[in-house]
Motif scaffolding. Structure first.
Motif, short mmCIF file in Angstrom:
data_model
loop_
_atom_site.label_atom_id
_atom_site.label_comp_id
_atom_site.label_asym_id
_atom_site.label_seq_id
_atom_site.Cartn_x
_atom_site.Cartn_y
_atom_site.Cartn_z
N SER A 118 -4.10 11.27 -3.29
CA SER A 118 -4.04 10.35 -2.15
C SER A 118 -5.01 9.21 -2.42
O SER A 118 -5.84 9.27 -3.35
CB SER A 118 -4.44 11.07 -0.86
N ARG A 119 -4.93 8.18 -1.61
CA ARG A 119 -5.86 7.05 -1.82
C ARG A 119 -7.31 7.50 -1.61
O ARG A 119 -8.23 6.95 -2.22
CB ARG A 119 -5.51 5.88 -0.89
N GLN A 123 0.84 -1.20 0.00
CA GLN A 123 0.00 0.00 0.00
C GLN A 123 0.87 1.25 0.00
O GLN A 123 0.59 2.23 -0.71
CB GLN A 123 -0.93 0.00 1.21
N GLU A 151 0.84 4.30 -2.66
CA GLU A 151 0.52 5.64 -2.16
C GLU A 151 1.61 6.64 -2.52
O GLU A 151 1.33 7.81 -2.82
CB GLU A 151 0.32 5.60 -0.64
N ARG A 180 -11.89 3.69 -2.10
CA ARG A 180 -11.36 2.37 -1.74
C ARG A 180 -11.26 1.43 -2.94
O ARG A 180 -10.21 0.84 -3.20
CB ARG A 180 -12.20 1.74 -0.64
N TRP A 191 -6.32 -0.49 3.26
CA TRP A 191 -7.29 -0.90 2.24
C TRP A 191 -6.81 -2.12 1.46
O TRP A 191 -7.61 -2.83 0.87
CB TRP A 191 -7.54 0.26 1.27
N PHE A 200 -8.68 2.47 -5.50
CA PHE A 200 -7.32 2.35 -4.98
C PHE A 200 -6.87 0.89 -4.97
O PHE A 200 -5.75 0.57 -5.39
CB PHE A 200 -7.22 2.94 -3.57
#
Length: 875
Positions: free
Chosen positions: A103-104, A90, A94, A109, A407, A112
């Motif tokens: 940004s995520r 992640q 990111e 969700r 996530w 991403f």
């Protein structure tokens, strides 16, 4: 096919790698009655990973084991795969988004997570390709990923079962919190770094008058204090137990409690208790029923409980609190203080202990079963000493925090109803069905936003990789596995949990033996890291030396100790060894041509008997060490045999015989020994041995499928006779070298032996003595007299005299030796004096002391050699 003139590792390895892939030689079959299954599961590297020296050591040794077992005739299967590495992967994505100004949360969700999957598909196979380049003979058709559908199903099955058995629960507990990643992290993901800070001595007023002083490295955390604690055995402060103090700045009432955890020697002996932000304080808080006041937001800023400091980040809050204490006259003093601070291994942010609502697994009962499995011998640790650390950890085990605020990962299979009731289910449909039954109507559900700790899928690896929860043929054939090889850094966090999971869900151990590798350190014994600038890149080593050289160096250098040095010198030795093997093979093929002769029925020549006896002894030794997982001793034994017995002696001794197109069986012996060398070496250096096997035209198609050599009979008489011959040859060579006798000078020698039998044996090999020493005239017998002016050398088999009177100026040589001896004596006295100095030994780094000790040993050996040479000339 023929071998090229020079050994080019890159060309050979690329070609052989393709050959293995096309031939699918590493595929394992299920249900083969005639073969004993042998299985290993790879410690799955992170999908974000790049091969490092730890990987290279771990996987080259696993490959050595699996190739050896395959050649022993077992149905060997090495199960490969990669780990989804939740927080690491992640973070990578990111960072990519940050470069795009996103940004995520900007993506949402689902988008991403898809972005991470896209990254995994594009870059996630790099570590696998590097493992293949290392020569790993996994069954790549069985490759798995901890987030693939099969393993995800296993994760859900385990979670639901544990939840239904009341072994998973949700609660507010202290966790390691990364403010940058904004998630709980495991102890393994925390790296402790020494930092220079201050020890702040702060006055806390007592409610009844007076004050006590506490010492802390984190004055800003006082905003969350709910008590003070003293050791009940401390006579200075025991009388304060049951009284109250006032918290500076916020004026909160703080009860003073007695706690044996307080160290009277640290600071002032009075401890501020912040249950929401310190592990020891948390436990003291539970014991005494204290409030836990969290002063931090998820991003590490001060929350509303911090009063006037709310909204500040941690450094700003610390500075502001210190200034306020100074203004109020409550800061007594500040002492410089160096201490360890936990940092997130992924982003290097200082970790905060933080009370957070998380999901946990109850571990105590499972830990007891795991302890019993090692104590009763179902699982064996190699080296055995690691079992003590294993027991120590499991006996003090705490419940496992399994939720992460990420996530990317296995989303927790919990759905909440309108009244926050939790439903554990294998799917949303199952959760909805259960909820409908509970509420009597259809209701809207929301899934828990957190994902599971990466280790929650990894602890199922030995059986989920084989298709569990289905009853697959792989499980029936290959579970439990036979062997696990891994580093001690994940002994607690992975190895022990796999044992617990397997015992709980499979009612069996996951593996029978666990080999713990040492940690590779630099020449000074320091752990390697990029930040220290002392890390070594195995990819670069493979490009410079080849994969086989790296594998041989690692096998040769590994020990059963806690650490091992980077095998720098061994790499050069390994490259030289492979070149020697290559050239010896070319020599053999030059004389064999298309012949592939069998071993002759009758073998009479000493060198033939000797090399077959040494081959037998070496085979026995290598097998014993491979069966006992003493990899370095196995590598050392076969290295010594090939370099010394085969190349240095046997090949040199048979050169005169091979010149005359012999029919005395020498070619059969040469070919037999070469073929067995290739097989003996294959598990350690697979690429070069496969290339030689192909040139030999042997069957089966790959040497990886050939039968590993079995030890034959020893011919101890041949070895004794050859040892005497070698000693005499080495003796003449030493005299030549030490006395500076010209290389082309033809000498005369006398060998006085103890028995006529030994003399006859040496006379029978006169051709070899002449050829390998440049000494034409020999007199060999019991009690024979030396030629005047001879250099003398005492051997185990008798006395050797070499006539050098006409080759050198004996008097001048004596003078030279005496001068050199005096110089060496001075050097030796100097270094011996230094090592006798206690101050030097105390102050000098270990590496410097070791260097001086090596110099002392070298000077001592040189002195002894010079004295012996001087004595041989009558000096």
């Amino acid at each position: 096919m023929e071998l090229s003139k020079r050994y080019q590792p890159a060309e050979v390895e690329a070609k052989i790698h393709r050959y293995w892939e096309e031939g699918q030689f590493f595929r394992a079959a299920v249900g083969v009655v005639s073969k004993v299954p042998f299985s290993v599961v790879i410690p799955p590297p992170n999908v974000t990973g790049r091969l490092h020296m730890g990987h290279a050591l771990n996987n080259s040794l696993q490959d050595l084991v699996i190739r050896y077992q395959r050649m022993k005739g077992n149905e060997a299967c090495w199960f490969p795969g990669t780990d989804h590495a939740g927080i690491a992967t992640q973070n990578v994505v990111e960072k990519q988004l940050a470069k795009e100004g996103l940004s995520r949360h900007d993506l949402g969700r689902d988008a991403f997570v898809q972005r991470v999957w896209d990254w995994k598909e594009k870059y996630g196979s790099e570590i696998i390709e590097q493992l293949k380049a290392l020569g790993c003979s996994c069954d790549w058709s069985r490759q798995r990923f901890t987030l693939d559908e099969g393993l995800s199903r296993a994760v859900r099955e385990v979670f639901v079962k544990l939840y239904n058995d009341d072994l998973i629960y949700r609660g507010a507990y202290l966790v390691n919190w990364c403010p940058r990643c904004q998630t709980a992290v495991s102890d393994l993901e925390v790296e402790h770094e020494d930092v220079d800070g201050g020890l702040y001595h702060i006055r806390y007023p007592l409610q009844d008058g007076g004050h006590v002083i506490i010492a802390t490295t984190r004055p800003e955390t006082m905003l969350g204090d709910t008590a003070l604690a003293v050791n009940p055995e401390d006579p200075r402060f025991a009388h304060l137990i049951g009284k109250n103090a006032r918290l500076p700045i916020l004026d909160r009432v703080l009860p003073i409690v007695g706690a044996p955890e307080v160290d009277p020697e640290f600071g002032t002996g009075v401890l501020k208790i912040t249950p929401a932000h310190d592990p020891i304080d948390f436990e003291i808080g539970k014991t005494h029923g204290l409030d836990s006041i969290n002063i931090l937001n998820g991003d590490g800023t001060i929350n509303e409980n911090g009063g006037p400091f709310a909204g500040m980040d941690r450094p700003s809050a610390q500075k502001a609190v210190i200034e306020r204490l100074k203004a109020d006259g409550l800061l007594e003093k500040v002492e410089p203080y160096r201490h360890a601070v936990g940092h997130c291994e992924r982003c290097d942010t200082a970790i905060e202990p933080l009370i957070s609502t998380q999901w946990f697994v109850r571990m105590k009962d499972m830990a007891e079963s795991a302890i019993a499995a090692v104590k009763d011998g179902r699982i064996q640790f190699i080296p055995e000493r690691w079992s003590k650390l294993y027991f120590d950890w499991l006996e003090e085990i705490r419940d496992w925090c399994i939720s992460r605020q990420l996530w990317w990962g296995h989303r927790i299979p919990i759905w909440y109803g309108p009244d926050d009731r939790a439903f554990a289910a294998h799917s949303e449909d199952e959760a909805a069905s259960t909820a409908t039954l509970h509420y009597g109507r259809e209701v809207e559900l929301r899934q828990d936003p957190d994902v599971l700790d990466t280790w929650f899928s990894s602890w199922l690896w030995p059986f989920s990789i084989m298709g569990w929860p289905d009853e697959t043929d792989d499980l029936k054939t290959f579970f439990p596995t036979d062997f696990l090889l891994t580093g001690f850094d994940i002994l607690f966090f992975w190895v022990s949990r796999m044992i617990m999971a397997s015992l709980h869900f499979m009612n069996d151990v996951p593996f029978k033996k666990v080999y713990i590798t040492p940690l590779i350190v630099d020449a000074q014994g320091q752990k390697m890291s990029k930040s220290k600038g002392n890390s070594v890149d195995p990819i670069e080593i493979m490009e410079d030396y080849g994969a086989d050289a790296l594998r041989l160096a690692l096998a040769y250098a590994t020990t059963k100790g806690r650490t091992m040095r980077t095998p720098t010198t061994q790499l050069d030795d390994a490259r030289n060894f492979l070149n020697k093997l290559w050239n010896a093979t070319r020599f053999a093929l030059m004389h064999l041509g298309d012949e592939r002769p069998e071993l002759p029925a009758s073998i009479e020549k000493l060198e033939d008997r000797y090399i077959l006896s040494r081959l037998s002894a070496t085979t026995k030794t290598v097998r014993e060490h491979l069966d006992g997982y003493t990899f370095n001793l196995a590598a050392e034994a076969v290295y010594s045999f090939v370099w010394h017995d085969f190349c240095d002696w046997y090949v040199e001794l048979i050169k005169p015989r091979l010149k005359d197109s012999p029919d005395d069986g020498v070619k059969g012996v040469l070919y037999t020994v070469l073929r067995d060398i290739v097989k003996l070496l294959h598990p350690i250096v697979p690429f070069i041995t496969e290339e030689i096997w192909q040139v030999l035209g042997e069957q089966p198609e790959s040497v990886s499928r050939a039968v590993y050599p079995e030890a034959g009979e020893r011919d101890e008489a041949a070895e004794r006779e050859m040892q005497a011959l070698q000693e005499v040859i080495a003796g003449v060579r030493t005299i030549r070298a030490d006395l500076n006798v010209p290389a082309k000078a033809k000498l005369s020698a006398v060998m006085s032996v103890a028995t006529q039998q030994l003399g006859d044996a040496l006379m029978a090999n006169l051709d070899a003595l002449r050829a390998l020493t440049g000494t034409e005239e020999w007199v060999i017998g019991v009690g024979v007299e030396a030629i005047e002016g001879s250099a003398r050398k005492v051997l185990a088999c008798g006395e050797l005299f070499v006539d050098v009177a006409e080759m050198i100026d004996v008097a001048a040589e004596r003078t030279r030796l005496q001068t050199e001896l005096a110089s060496v004596g001075k050097d030796l006295a100097q270094v011996t004096g230094k090592l006798a100095n206690e101050e030097f030994l105390k102050r000098a780094p270990a590496a410097v002391v070791e260097k001086e000790q090596r110099k002392r040993d070298e000077f001592t050996q040189k002195r002894d050699r010079l004295e012996a040479n001087l004595a041989s000339l009558g000096g």
